[in-house]
Motif scaffolding. Structure first.
Motif, short mmCIF file in Angstrom:
data_model
loop_
_atom_site.label_atom_id
_atom_site.label_comp_id
_atom_site.label_asym_id
_atom_site.label_seq_id
_atom_site.Cartn_x
_atom_site.Cartn_y
_atom_site.Cartn_z
N GLY A 1 0.81 -1.21 0.00
CA GLY A 1 0.00 0.00 0.00
C GLY A 1 0.84 1.26 0.00
N GLN A 2 1.88 1.29 0.87
CA GLN A 2 2.74 2.47 0.93
C GLN A 2 3.56 2.63 -0.35
OE1 GLN A 2 4.93 2.20 4.66
NE2 GLN A 2 3.01 1.81 5.78
N GLN B 1 1.21 4.28 -2.74
CA GLN B 1 1.02 5.68 -2.36
C GLN B 1 2.21 6.52 -2.80
OE1 GLN B 1 0.31 5.04 1.86
NE2 GLN B 1 -1.86 5.58 1.64
N ASP C 1 -4.12 6.51 -5.29
CA ASP C 1 -5.01 6.46 -4.14
C ASP C 1 -5.06 5.00 -3.67
OD1 ASP C 1 -5.69 9.18 -4.35
OD2 ASP C 1 -7.22 8.72 -5.85
N VAL C 2 -4.95 4.78 -2.38
CA VAL C 2 -4.87 3.41 -1.85
C VAL C 2 -6.00 3.18 -0.85
CG1 VAL C 2 -3.49 1.78 -0.50
CG2 VAL C 2 -2.39 3.23 -2.24
N GLU C 3 -6.69 2.06 -1.03
CA GLU C 3 -7.71 1.63 -0.08
C GLU C 3 -7.26 0.35 0.60
OE1 GLU C 3 -12.32 -0.02 0.25
OE2 GLU C 3 -11.33 0.12 -1.70
N GLY D 1 -4.78 -0.21 -5.06
CA GLY D 1 -4.32 1.09 -5.54
C GLY D 1 -5.15 1.51 -6.74
N SER E 1 1.60 4.14 -13.68
CA SER E 1 1.40 5.39 -12.94
C SER E 1 2.10 6.56 -13.61
CB SER E 1 1.89 5.23 -11.50
OG SER E 1 3.28 4.90 -11.47
#
Length: 814
Positions: A99-100, A103, A108-110, A124, A169
């Motif tokens: 997740g990090q 980010q 955007d991360v859930e 992500g 990205s």
């Protein structure tokens, strides 16, 4: 993990018996027109992306996830000891790491918590710039089993997802891209199932999911085969699998794709199939199965690095091509104002449609001041402005330039209006119907005259879809082009007494146990098969006096949350539900629907039943010995205080009934079809229909809806209202006043009305003993078919001073 690859046929059938059959209707169908086909391969920009994938990066990520080298997470270095879903800190650190990492790329991360906050799914997202509602996902399961590095199962699929996030990205996208890392896969797809179901509940437009599971093993010197698993009952999945094979060929990757139809799944694409989403599984060749599967030897050193790298490239290229929404040319903005040509006033909620030279369409609405703004890909557009009550305006050749705002205003002419009239009648007898006509996208709706079935409305020039609804009849929709006065007549088909929802997924097909019973009862019914018709929505259920829903042996996707929502709406509107499902609670657990509509307090799964006897609603029925056409996995129910036991076993309760203010339900946590004798099943459904109130239902219509009269003091006068039975059964009514007032009487106070007949009720107002002033009361009309007041009629009497007329003799002067 691929459990279907390792099990014997007997165990295979046992584990997956509840998962067979084609998926239900999708939330949306993947538009293959968005995909660049073989003629578009290779694309230079995609080739550039694939060239960024290096073996060094692939193996570094794999060694990190396998615990050979530490990862940077939460501001420190950490070595992942295990990725087991229930490992506590270790899985939490793993999910935080991916997740990090995303980010840090600007995604955007859930952290999607389906169990607890130590083991969430991690997703992500790159939000689409002009079609954010269109969603594509690449991913795989992050978790492994205890005591193994899991370099292939499934660090490999997670590595490909990380690499895709790294590279994609860097670009702009018109649609939304998601990068998913599931947990709970090794416990049978728990994380991905929760996510797919939530997406279905929220109506998310997931157009494709590329699932990657075990993509790093290949026996040295063997053929570099890969398996692309699709579901032939969902044709878009085969097209997506073929696209993957075309990418391998087009970019000259050293892989040999094999397309395999395998509807059983075995990995995280399966829940997406279950909820109707297009997905495939890309996986290493089954005939060259990893000998270190779920063992300590599943380490990075045992992977084929070249094969692994090419598999990552193929996955990346497929994902780019399947989205079809890469923005290589930049973005611009168009904005402006829409006003009335006559008054100059702004027009709110104008629909702006932008059509590009490449055939793509985008839309937006004006705000309260008539202003709009839309970001678009650089191109030439045709723009159409449409608003209710106005003629559409089309402007062609609108240029969108990179980082530039293009201004385009619209001035709309008021549209001429035309009369639309006609009748609504019953298709078989031609009888007039009391129906509502809703002109969608407009503020216009109207009701027919129940005596004649006629209606009349005025609509501005345009194209509209009208929906015609009448209780106990199948609704009808029609597309109308309004450019002149016209007559539109509608004939509606009467609904059966029962909607029979076949949700058994044909494993096995047990429908005959229900149709045979209903035929013996001589009850009319319509059939809804979820395998071919998808899930019925509330509008499909509306109007039926009763719904009978059965799931047979199906052990998963018995009732979607969307099914429960549709049933809840139907029941709240006065419907009745009979549900037979031995695995509804096993699949869904006790949720708000089960507690609110069946009034279950608790349950125990898979207790089993051999003999049952009826109580309360089914008092006097049975005992019945059950004959199961499949494994007996019946549940034990613990009723809430409001529910009644409908059937009892020797030691357990397998069925409940509930009678609410507006609905009634019967729930059998055992298969109704296990009651072997047709006569016994007939007795049960007959008693159920009696409990539900039968098939014929009267419906009262009163005109006017209130009575107001002025009467001079000392006088008596009368008024009346017309009461119609626009339903399908005999109406027996009584009329009462909420207060005993001496100044009001009515006749007749009770009576009966046949279907489609009417009765004039005379109301007498006696002001002979009343002072000047206003007097009120309320009349209540009760129907014997419903245990409640069905019409409330306000009554107002205004007593006025008498008016005296003086007659004077006429004097004529001669």
């Amino acid at each position: 993990m691929r459990p279907y690859r390792m099990l014997t046929i007997v165990l295979f059938v046992f584990l997956f018996a509840g998962l067979a059959g084609s998926a239900r209707a999708a939330v949306s169908i993947w538009d293959m027109g968005e995909v660049t086909g073989p003629s578009g391969l290779p694309d230079p920009l995609v080739q550039y992306m694939l060239d960024q994938v290096t073996t060094g990066q692939v193996m570094q990520y794999d060694r990190s996830l396998a615990g050979e080298i530490p990862v940077w997470v939460d501001g420190d270095w950490y070595t992942i000891a295990t990725r087991y879903t229930y490992a506590g800190e270790s899985i939490q650190k793993t999910t935080s790491y991916v997740g990090q990492h995303m980010q840090g790329l600007g995604l955007d991360v859930e952290y999607h918590i389906w169990d607890d906050d130590t083991n969430p799914n991690v997703i992500g997202e790159i939000t689409g710039l002009y079609e954010p509602q269109d969603i594509f996902i690449i991913g795989g399961h992050l978790d492994d089993v205890p005591g193994v590095p899991g370099a292939d199962d499934n660090a490999s699929g997670s590595v490909a997802t990380l690499v895709a996030a790294d590279i994609l990205s860097q670009y702009n996208w018109g649609c939304t891209l998601r990068f998913a890392f599931w947990t709970g896969e090794e416990q049978w797809l728990l994380g991905s199932t929760a996510y797919a179901e939530r997406a279905y509940q929220n109506g998310e437009n997931i157009l494709g999911y590329l699932n990657l599971d075990m993509i790093g093993w290949n026996t040295p010197t063997s053929s570099p085969d890969i398996d692309l698993i699709y579901n032939a009952s969902m044709p878009p999945t085969q097209v997506l699998a073929q696209l993957f094979a075309d990418v391998v060929d087009g970019y000259q990757l050293d892989l040999i794709p094999q397309l395999i139809d395998d509807p059983w799944g075995g990995s995280d694409h399966l829940p997406f199939w279950d909820f109707g989403y297009t997905s495939i599984l890309a996986i290493e060749d089954n005939s060259d199965f990893n000998p270190y599967y779920h063992e300590a030897g599943d380490s990075p050193d045992h992977l084929d690095q070249a094969y692994f790298t090419d598999f990552v490239k193929a996955s990346l290229g497929t994902f780019v091509h399947m989205t079809g929404c890469l923005i290589p040319r930049g973005l611009g903005t168009i904005s402006g104002e829409v006003t009335s040509a006559e008054s100059g006033s702004p027009i709110e909620d104008t629909d702006l449609l932008f059509q590009s030279s490449l055939g793509k369409s985008f839309s937006t609405l004006t705000g309260p001041q008539g202003v709009y703004s839309q970001t678009l890909v650089v191109d030439t557009y045709t723009v159409t402005a449409s608003a209710y009550g106005y003629l559409s305006q089309v402007v062609s050749g609108v240029q969108i330039i990179t980082d530039t705002v293009t201004h385009q205003d619209f001035s709309l002419q008021t549209a001429p209006s035309y009369t639309v009239s006609g009748t609504v009648s019953e298709i078989d007898r031609g009888s007039p119907l009391f129906a509502r006509l809703i002109f969608n996208g407009t503020p216009v709706s109207t009701w027919t005259d129940p005596a004649t079935g006629s209606y009349q409305v005025e609509l501005p020039q345009g194209v509209y879809t009208v929906t015609v609804q009448s209780d106990f009849y199948r609704y009808q929709e029609r597309l109308l082009t309004i450019d002149q006065p016209q007559t539109q007549d509608f004939s509606l088909q009467r609904l059966g007494c029962i909607l029979l929802v076949d949700d058994d997924q044909d494993i096995p097909d047990v429908r005959s146990g229900y149709t045979e019973t209903l035929d013996l009862l001589q009850v009319s019914y319509d059939i809804w098969d979820t395998e071919t018709d998808g899930s019925p929505v509330s509008q499909d259920l509306s109007g039926y006096p009763a719904v009978v829903w059965f799931t047979g042996a199906a052990r998963s996707t018995t009732l979607y949350t969307g099914d429960e929502a549709s049933l809840a709406s139907y029941l709240d509107d006065g419907g009745n539900l009979f549900l037979s499902s031995q695995d509804y609670l096993f699949d869904k657990g006790l949720d708000s629907f089960g507690s609110s509509y069946f009034h279950i307090d608790d349950y125990v799964s898979d207790v089993g039943q051999l003999d049952v006897v009826g109580l309360n609603v089914f008092d006097g029925l049975g005992p019945y010995h059950l004959f199961f056409p499949f494994t007996d996995l019946s549940d034990m129910l613990i009723p809430a205080a409001e529910a009644q036991i409908a059937f009892a076993g020797k030691t357990t309760v397998p069925a409940l009934s509930y009678s609410g203010e507006s609905f009634k339900t019967v729930f059998l946590a055992l298969p109704f079809e296990a009651i072997g004798q047709a006569a016994d099943r007939t007795a049960i459904l007959s008693r159920t229909l009696e409990f539900f109130g039968g098939c014929e239902h009267p419906q009262i219509l009163v005109d006017p809806l209130n009575i107001e009269l002025q009467v001079e003091s000392g006088q008596t006068s009368s008024a009346g209202f017309l009461m119609r039975n626009v339903g399908s059964g005999l109406l027996t009514f009584t009329i009462t006043s909420t207060q005993a007032v001496p100044w009001l009487s009515f006749t007749p106070p009770s009576g009966s009305l046949l279907p489609s007949s009417s009765q004039l009720i005379t109301v007498v107002f006696d002001a002979s003993q009343l002072s000047l002033g206003v007097y009120t009361t309320t009349l209540e009309i009760n129907s014997s078919s419903q245990d409640q007041v069905v019409v409330v009629l306000p009554v107002t009497l205004t007593v006025t001073a008498p008016v005296y007329v003086i007659n004077l003799p006429l004097m004529i002067k001669e």
